[in-house]
Write a protein that holds these residues in place. Structure first.
Motif, short mmCIF file in Angstrom:
data_model
loop_
_atom_site.label_atom_id
_atom_site.label_comp_id
_atom_site.label_asym_id
_atom_site.label_seq_id
_atom_site.Cartn_x
_atom_site.Cartn_y
_atom_site.Cartn_z
N ASP A 144 0.82 -1.22 0.00
CA ASP A 144 0.00 0.00 0.00
C ASP A 144 0.85 1.27 0.00
N HIS A 146 3.15 2.03 2.34
CA HIS A 146 3.55 2.51 3.66
C HIS A 146 5.03 2.20 3.92
N PHE A 151 0.98 4.73 7.61
CA PHE A 151 0.06 4.13 6.64
C PHE A 151 -0.72 5.19 5.87
N PRO A 152 -1.15 4.86 4.65
CA PRO A 152 -1.91 5.82 3.85
C PRO A 152 -3.12 6.38 4.59
N LYS A 172 -2.68 -3.80 8.92
CA LYS A 172 -2.14 -5.16 8.96
C LYS A 172 -1.81 -5.47 10.41
N LYS A 200 5.21 -5.72 -4.61
CA LYS A 200 5.61 -4.36 -4.26
C LYS A 200 5.73 -3.44 -5.48
N ALA A 203 3.49 -0.25 -5.67
CA ALA A 203 3.87 0.72 -4.65
C ALA A 203 5.17 1.42 -5.01
N ASP A 216 -1.48 9.29 -0.06
CA ASP A 216 -1.80 8.09 -0.83
C ASP A 216 -0.67 7.07 -0.80
N THR A 217 0.57 7.55 -0.85
CA THR A 217 1.75 6.69 -0.87
C THR A 217 2.78 7.27 0.10
#
Length: 240
Positions: A144, A146, A151-152, A172, A200, A203, A216-217
């Motif tokens: 995602d 992160h 985290f996003p 997670k 990955k 991402a 977002d990223t």
């Protein structure tokens, strides 16, 4: 901000060997220059491979591990002996074998504090034992986008007045974590993002795209003062 460098290796094994060798060179050079380097470790599958390579290659290097100060970018807020802890993995893989003595683990639930109090206590340790900058910060990359436990869309992405924060509701498991903030992670001479596998790839592409946001990223918000490098295998680089 200096544009990230990208270094691609054939597979995960070659990636781990290359990053381990490069880290040992950086640490030896820092010690030769009179510095006691401080580094930030990460967790995950590729980190485990990297750590085993450090154990294998360190005896042939000039690194004095008693002069290396070791930190983590994030940690799962669980019991001290939990197999989920990044610190336990790193100790088993290489830290104990190479004789590292200046190792600063993040608090566990055994310490009796909640996750926010634990993060605050760890921030005090950083202020007491940290230096002006880390020699090398190593970060894994989640599918995602992160890094560490940033985290996003999470509010910790905006924190700029603390070096460590508590995280709850992690997407997670386990749900509670402690993470360094961008303000701490980016206080580094070199910041390395290490990613392996086609899971990955999206991402990686989003992190390196000319367009996009940190919300977002999150990896887009991580950078070193002098160098930012993405160490990838071919699968992780397949969408570039």
């Amino acid at each position: 901000m200096i544009a990230p460098l990208v270094e691609v290796h054939a597979d995960a094994a070659a990636l781990a060997t290359s990053v381990a060798g490069e880290l040992l060179v950086r640490l030896a050079d820092a010690q030769e220059a009179g510095r006691d380097p401080q580094i930030v470790l990460t967790g995950g599958t590729i980190a485990d491979a990297l750590h085993h390579e450090l154990a294998r290659l360190s005896p042939g290097s000039e690194v004095d591990w008693t002069r290396v100060v070791v930190w983590w970018g994030d940690e799962r807020f669980v019991a001290a002996d939990s197999p989920d802890r990044n610190a336990g993995q790193a100790r088993r893989a290489f830290l104990d074998a190479v004789g590292a003595t200046q190792v600063h683990e993040m608090p566990s639930t055994d310490d009796g504090a909640d996750v926010e109090a634990a993060a605050s206590a760890f921030a005090d340790v950083i202020h007491q034992h940290g230096s002006d900058e880390f020699e090398v910060v190593m970060l894994g990359l989640g599918p995602d986008g992160h890094v560490a436990s940033l985290f996003p869309g999470f509010p910790q992405l905006e924190v700029d007045d603390r070096v460590a924060v508590g995280v709850t509701g992690s997407p997670k498991p386990p749900p509670e974590r402690i993470s360094l903030t961008f303000g701490a992670l980016n206080r580094s001479r070199a910041l390395w993002v290490i990613a392996s596998g086609d899971g990955k790839a999206e991402a990686v592409a989003a992190a390196l795209d000319v367009e996009g946001t940190v919300h977002d990223t999150p990896a887009r918000g991580a950078h070193g003062r002098h160098e930012t490098t993405y160490f990838l295998d071919r699968e992780a680089a397949s969408h570039l």
